[in-house]
Write a protein that holds these residues in place. Structure first.
Motif, PDB file in Angstrom:
ATOM      1  N   MET A   1      15.262 -34.804  31.378  1.00  0.00           N
ATOM      2  CA  MET A   1      16.064 -35.990  31.614  1.00  0.00           C
ATOM      3  C   MET A   1      16.499 -36.588  30.280  1.00  0.00           C
ATOM      4  SD  MET A   1      14.813 -39.151  33.826  1.00  0.00           S
ATOM      5  CE  MET A   1      15.826 -40.225  34.651  1.00  0.00           C
ATOM      6  N   PHE A   2      15.550 -37.105  29.535  1.00  0.00           N
ATOM      7  CA  PHE A   2      15.839 -37.639  28.204  1.00  0.00           C
ATOM      8  C   PHE A   2      15.101 -36.791  27.191  1.00  0.00           C
ATOM      9  CE2 PHE A   2      15.987 -41.307  31.076  1.00  0.00           C
ATOM     10  CZ  PHE A   2      17.278 -41.740  30.842  1.00  0.00           C
ATOM     11  N   GLY A   3      15.640 -36.719  25.975  1.00  0.00           N
ATOM     12  CA  GLY A   3      14.968 -35.973  24.924  1.00  0.00           C
ATOM     13  C   GLY A   3      13.740 -36.714  24.426  1.00  0.00           C
ATOM     14  N   LYS A   4      12.904 -36.000  23.744  1.00  0.00           N
ATOM     15  CA  LYS A   4      11.705 -36.606  23.162  1.00  0.00           C
ATOM     16  C   LYS A   4      12.140 -37.566  22.060  1.00  0.00           C
ATOM     17  CE  LYS A   4       8.801 -33.978  25.443  1.00  0.00           C
ATOM     18  NZ  LYS A   4       7.895 -34.439  26.424  1.00  0.00           N
ATOM     19  N   ASN A   5      11.678 -38.808  22.141  1.00  0.00           N
ATOM     20  CA  ASN A   5      12.034 -39.782  21.115  1.00  0.00           C
ATOM     21  C   ASN A   5      10.847 -40.669  20.732  1.00  0.00           C
ATOM     22  OD1 ASN A   5      11.881 -41.408  23.367  1.00  0.00           O
ATOM     23  ND2 ASN A   5      14.020 -41.986  23.388  1.00  0.00           N
ATOM     24  N   THR A  42       5.286 -43.593  29.257  1.00  0.00           N
ATOM     25  CA  THR A  42       6.214 -43.190  28.194  1.00  0.00           C
ATOM     26  C   THR A  42       5.471 -42.446  27.081  1.00  0.00           C
ATOM     27  OG1 THR A  42       6.067 -45.355  27.110  1.00  0.00           O
ATOM     28  CG2 THR A  42       7.891 -45.010  28.648  1.00  0.00           C
ATOM     29  N   GLY A  43       4.236 -42.843  26.826  1.00  0.00           N
ATOM     30  CA  GLY A  43       3.436 -42.129  25.828  1.00  0.00           C
ATOM     31  C   GLY A  43       3.108 -40.720  26.275  1.00  0.00           C
ATOM     32  N   LEU A  44       2.744 -40.551  27.535  1.00  0.00           N
ATOM     33  CA  LEU A  44       2.413 -39.223  28.051  1.00  0.00           C
ATOM     34  C   LEU A  44       3.636 -38.323  28.142  1.00  0.00           C
ATOM     35  CD1 LEU A  44      -0.140 -40.188  30.857  1.00  0.00           C
ATOM     36  CD2 LEU A  44      -0.644 -39.123  28.645  1.00  0.00           C
ATOM     37  N   MET A  45       4.787 -38.902  28.478  1.00  0.00           N
ATOM     38  CA  MET A  45       6.015 -38.109  28.582  1.00  0.00           C
ATOM     39  C   MET A  45       6.659 -37.848  27.224  1.00  0.00           C
ATOM     40  SD  MET A  45       7.882 -39.522  32.022  1.00  0.00           S
ATOM     41  CE  MET A  45       8.284 -41.080  31.270  1.00  0.00           C
ATOM     42  N   GLY A  46       6.403 -38.736  26.259  1.00  0.00           N
ATOM     43  CA  GLY A  46       7.015 -38.581  24.938  1.00  0.00           C
ATOM     44  C   GLY A  46       8.459 -39.028  24.887  1.00  0.00           C
ATOM     45  N   SER A  47       8.876 -39.781  25.903  1.00  0.00           N
ATOM     46  CA  SER A  47      10.258 -40.227  25.978  1.00  0.00           C
ATOM     47  C   SER A  47      10.307 -41.663  26.494  1.00  0.00           C
ATOM     48  CB  SER A  47      11.036 -39.310  26.920  1.00  0.00           C
ATOM     49  OG  SER A  47      12.362 -39.729  27.023  1.00  0.00           O
ATOM     50  N   CYS A  48      11.156 -42.479  25.883  1.00  0.00           N
ATOM     51  CA  CYS A  48      11.285 -43.882  26.265  1.00  0.00           C
ATOM     52  C   CYS A  48      12.756 -44.190  26.564  1.00  0.00           C
ATOM     53  CB  CYS A  48      10.782 -44.779  25.140  1.00  0.00           C
ATOM     54  SG  CYS A  48      10.985 -46.544  25.442  1.00  0.00           S
ATOM     55  N   ILE A  53      18.496 -45.705  25.075  1.00  0.00           N
ATOM     56  CA  ILE A  53      19.641 -46.610  25.193  1.00  0.00           C
ATOM     57  C   ILE A  53      20.104 -47.109  23.827  1.00  0.00           C
ATOM     58  CG2 ILE A  53      20.340 -48.907  26.026  1.00  0.00           C
ATOM     59  CD1 ILE A  53      18.588 -48.333  28.526  1.00  0.00           C
ATOM     60  N   PHE A  54      19.142 -47.446  22.969  1.00  0.00           N
ATOM     61  CA  PHE A  54      19.487 -47.997  21.657  1.00  0.00           C
ATOM     62  C   PHE A  54      19.548 -46.954  20.545  1.00  0.00           C
ATOM     63  CE2 PHE A  54      17.875 -51.801  23.880  1.00  0.00           C
ATOM     64  CZ  PHE A  54      18.974 -52.618  23.697  1.00  0.00           C
ATOM     65  N   GLY A  55      19.358 -45.683  20.879  1.00  0.00           N
ATOM     66  CA  GLY A  55      19.450 -44.619  19.886  1.00  0.00           C
ATOM     67  C   GLY A  55      18.316 -44.612  18.888  1.00  0.00           C
TER      68      GLY A  55
END
Length: 62
Positions: A1-5, A42-48, A53-55
Motif C-alpha cells: 500500500m505505502f512504502g516503508k517510511n 505503524t511501527g510493526l508495519m514500518g509505514s506511516c 502524506i507529508f513526504g
C-alpha cells in the motif's frame, strides 16, 4: 500500500510507546490510552500514513 517510511529508531520508539499505552489501557488508566494501537501498528508495519502524506521518511537513504 505505502512504502516503508519509518526508520529503525522511529520503529522501536513507536512499538515501545504503543505497547506501553495499550498496557496502561488494560490496567484501567483510561480509554484514551487505546490510541497506542496506532503507533504500535505503524511501527510493526514500518509505514506511516501521515509521513506519506507529508513526504517524510526516517528511513536511511539508499
Amino acid at each position: 500500500m505505502f512504502g516503508k517510511n519509518v526508520g529503525s529508531v522511529d520503529k522501536i520508539l513507536r512499538i515501545v510507546i504503543g505497547a506501553l499505552l495499550i498496557f496502561g489501557a488494560l490496567m484501567g488508566y483510561g480509554m484514551w490510552m487505546w490510541i497506542g494501537v496506532i503507533p504500535l501498528a505503524t511501527g510493526l508495519m514500518g509505514s506511516c500514513l501521515i509521513y506519506s502524506i507529508f513526504g517524510i521518511s526516517t528511513c536511511p537513504r539508499k
